[in-house]
Scaffold this motif. Sequence first.
Motif, PDB file in Angstrom:
ATOM      1  N   MET A   1       0.842  -1.199   0.000  1.00 41.19           N
ATOM      2  CA  MET A   1       0.000   0.000   0.000  1.00 41.19           C
ATOM      3  C   MET A   1       0.876   1.247   0.000  1.00 41.19           C
ATOM      4  SD  MET A   1      -3.246  -0.613   2.537  1.00 41.19           S
ATOM      5  CE  MET A   1      -2.259  -0.979   3.965  1.00 41.19           C
ATOM      6  N   GLU A   2       0.563   2.188  -0.872  1.00 36.92           N
ATOM      7  CA  GLU A   2       1.275   3.451  -0.920  1.00 36.92           C
ATOM      8  C   GLU A   2       0.327   4.574  -0.532  1.00 36.92           C
ATOM      9  OE1 GLU A   2       4.425   4.051  -1.495  1.00 36.92           O
ATOM     10  OE2 GLU A   2       4.964   1.966  -1.849  1.00 36.92           O
ATOM     11  N   THR A  63      -9.147   4.562   1.381  1.00 34.57           N
ATOM     12  CA  THR A  63      -7.917   4.148   0.703  1.00 34.57           C
ATOM     13  C   THR A  63      -6.731   4.464   1.609  1.00 34.57           C
ATOM     14  OG1 THR A  63      -7.725   6.306  -0.388  1.00 34.57           O
ATOM     15  CG2 THR A  63      -8.890   4.562  -1.579  1.00 34.57           C
ATOM     16  N   ALA A  64      -5.565   3.930   1.275  1.00 36.38           N
ATOM     17  CA  ALA A  64      -4.372   4.108   2.104  1.00 36.38           C
ATOM     18  C   ALA A  64      -4.064   5.588   2.310  1.00 36.38           C
ATOM     19  CB  ALA A  64      -3.188   3.414   1.454  1.00 36.38           C
ATOM     20  N   SER A  65      -3.942   5.989   3.557  1.00 40.55           N
ATOM     21  CA  SER A  65      -3.708   7.394   3.908  1.00 40.55           C
ATOM     22  C   SER A  65      -2.558   7.501   4.891  1.00 40.55           C
ATOM     23  CB  SER A  65      -4.972   7.998   4.528  1.00 40.55           C
ATOM     24  OG  SER A  65      -6.056   7.918   3.625  1.00 40.55           O
ATOM     25  N   LYS A  87      -2.513   0.007  10.121  1.00 33.69           N
ATOM     26  CA  LYS A  87      -2.298  -0.378   8.716  1.00 33.69           C
ATOM     27  C   LYS A  87      -3.466  -1.204   8.193  1.00 33.69           C
ATOM     28  CE  LYS A  87       1.251  -2.506   5.774  1.00 33.69           C
ATOM     29  NZ  LYS A  87       2.572  -3.202   5.769  1.00 33.69           N
ATOM     30  N   GLU A  88      -4.027  -2.063   9.049  1.00 31.12           N
ATOM     31  CA  GLU A  88      -5.182  -2.874   8.653  1.00 31.12           C
ATOM     32  C   GLU A  88      -6.408  -2.019   8.346  1.00 31.12           C
ATOM     33  OE1 GLU A  88      -5.804  -5.597  11.832  1.00 31.12           O
ATOM     34  OE2 GLU A  88      -3.924  -6.704  11.474  1.00 31.12           O
ATOM     35  N   LEU A  92      -1.508   4.595   7.427  1.00 33.27           N
ATOM     36  CA  LEU A  92      -0.083   4.275   7.399  1.00 33.27           C
ATOM     37  C   LEU A  92       0.697   5.348   8.161  1.00 33.27           C
ATOM     38  CD1 LEU A  92       0.284   3.279   3.634  1.00 33.27           C
ATOM     39  CD2 LEU A  92      -0.321   1.828   5.580  1.00 33.27           C
ATOM     40  N   LEU A  93       1.196   4.994   9.318  1.00 30.10           N
ATOM     41  CA  LEU A  93       1.992   5.941  10.093  1.00 30.10           C
ATOM     42  C   LEU A  93       3.293   6.242   9.361  1.00 30.10           C
ATOM     43  CD1 LEU A  93       1.506   4.537  13.704  1.00 30.10           C
ATOM     44  CD2 LEU A  93       0.466   6.585  12.729  1.00 30.10           C
TER      45      LEU A  93
END
Length: 289
Positions: A1-2, A63-65, A87-88, A92-93
């Motif tokens: 994930m980006e 979405t991935a943030s 993350k789940e 995303l830290l």
Amino acid sequence: MEAARLSIVLFPSDYFNPSAVDGDFKKEYGAVLEQPNLMPLIFSYEGWFQQGKMILFGDLPKTASKAIYRGWMMQPEKYAQFYEALKERNILLTTSQEEYERLHVFPNAYHYVKEDSARILCFKLHETIQISSVLKEFPRFMVKDFVKSVKGTDFPKFFDGSFSQENFEHWMEVFYKFRGDLLTGGICIKEYLNLKKYDGKTNEYRAFYANHEMISREPNSGQGTFPPTPPAQMLEKYQSVDSPFYTVDYAELADGSWKVIETGDGSVSGLSDRQDAKSFFRALYLAFS
């Protein structure tokens, strides 16, 4: 994930009201609300720290943030679980588990700052430390675990030749009680530095670094507005530490020179008392954009 760019700031909740931000972070939470490109999220303090459950309040990302955590210290193992639980949920830290431990645990960070820092000796938890041996290295020394001291208590600010082995061991027992469940890593003996004072206040500064640039440098010991500031060359020297978000604390010594007295992960390092939170979060967002 980006994740494209920083968009979330994560805060702990009030212990008794999980949907409200912890009172100690109210000012920062309000400052984030005023940033057009940032959104605050709250996680349940009681749910996470007491039950190990990740319970979030706010608009959750689909979405991935990318996110920054602003909250209480965690032991590295707990932070690793925190990172994965978020993350789940597509959060995303910016700071990985390894990066958190690198700057949060001082003996790890010492590798980066030792040229300008007090010398240290490290010991295992509950290992008997011979004060006579330590005094051969440092005429005065202070005691911490790998993260924190017990500042603000009656624990001695430093130890010297006036303390017997028996007396020192008594104080070490007190230290372990004070740190309790927050005890981390081992024991770090640090050479005691004679700091300069102005009107009874030491001259200390905390610098925040984000994405390898200094985003703030603020007085951190209640000193007045006219004492000297850390040398620009020293502030620039520590912009390249191997972490995306961290702090370095600087202090002026009695002889007018400067030392690094502490490092920390930026997620769990407090803002200075007079720091403008709005400017801080604006600079934080720009650094990661």
